[in-house]
Enzyme design. Structure first.
Site, PDB file in Angstrom:
ATOM      1  N   ARG A  12      -4.278 -23.117  18.906  1.00 24.37           N
ATOM      2  CA  ARG A  12      -3.218 -22.698  17.982  1.00 24.37           C
ATOM      3  C   ARG A  12      -2.017 -23.647  18.011  1.00 24.37           C
ATOM      4  O   ARG A  12      -1.123 -23.545  17.176  1.00 24.37           O
ATOM      5  CB  ARG A  12      -2.765 -21.274  18.323  1.00 24.37           C
ATOM      6  CG  ARG A  12      -3.886 -20.260  18.081  1.00 24.37           C
ATOM      7  CD  ARG A  12      -3.431 -18.848  18.302  1.00 24.37           C
ATOM      8  NE  ARG A  12      -2.375 -18.534  17.333  1.00 24.37           N
ATOM      9  CZ  ARG A  12      -1.517 -17.553  17.472  1.00 24.37           C
ATOM     10  NH1 ARG A  12      -1.565 -16.780  18.542  1.00 24.37           N
ATOM     11  NH2 ARG A  12      -0.597 -17.323  16.563  1.00 24.37           N
ATOM     12  N   CYS A  13      -2.003 -24.575  18.968  1.00 25.68           N
ATOM     13  CA  CYS A  13      -0.877 -25.508  19.137  1.00 25.68           C
ATOM     14  C   CYS A  13      -1.189 -26.825  18.424  1.00 25.68           C
ATOM     15  O   CYS A  13      -2.214 -27.467  18.691  1.00 25.68           O
ATOM     16  CB  CYS A  13      -0.649 -25.749  20.621  1.00 25.68           C
ATOM     17  SG  CYS A  13       0.504 -27.074  20.989  1.00 25.68           S
ATOM     18  N   SER A  14      -0.291 -27.244  17.542  1.00 22.91           N
ATOM     19  CA  SER A  14      -0.534 -28.473  16.784  1.00 22.91           C
ATOM     20  C   SER A  14      -0.613 -29.703  17.692  1.00 22.91           C
ATOM     21  O   SER A  14      -1.445 -30.585  17.468  1.00 22.91           O
ATOM     22  CB  SER A  14       0.541 -28.671  15.713  1.00 22.91           C
ATOM     23  OG  SER A  14       1.813 -28.841  16.292  1.00 22.91           O
TER      24      SER A  14
END
Length: 117
Positions: A12-14
């Site tokens: 979910r973390c870019s």
């Protein structure tokens, strides 16, 4: 036998996604550890901190609500206590972390990890 390249990854973390993409673009297929589901052990996290040359608080996401709720800003807490808190609440661990060849790097920016490959 050499250890595999590992990425402590949060999809979910870019920055985590960008770091994984950077590795795969270079033909590296790292072992993906979804650390929110499978947190590192206290010993493994201590080893990662040593490889990074950081103290626990330097690898913590201090802006997370849990950081304040758990009182982790208390300067009297020991390294062991902080590591235990990170293992118990892995959301507090900065990401992504890549380990390779006994070294570690935080992928912020993603290109940081290239220095250990």
């Amino acid at each position: 036998m050499t250890e595999p390249i590992r990425i402590f990854h949060n999809p979910r973390c870019s920055k985590s996604r960008q770091t994984l993409e950077l590795l795969t673009e270079r033909g590296i297929e790292p072992e993906i550890i979804r650390y929110l589901e499978t947190p590192p052990t206290e010993l493994a996290l201590s080893d990662i901190l040593d490889a990074l040359g950081l103290e626990p608080r330097q690898l913590m996401r201090t802006g997370e609500q849990e950081y304040k709720e758990l009182g982790l800003d208390n300067t009297d807490l020991s390294r062991t206590q902080l590591i235990a808190a990170m293992v118990a609440t892995p959301k507090l661990i900065e990401r992504p972390i890549v380990t390779a060849n006994g070294k570690a790097a935080v992928g912020r920016p993603p290109e940081n990890v290239l220095t250990i490959l």
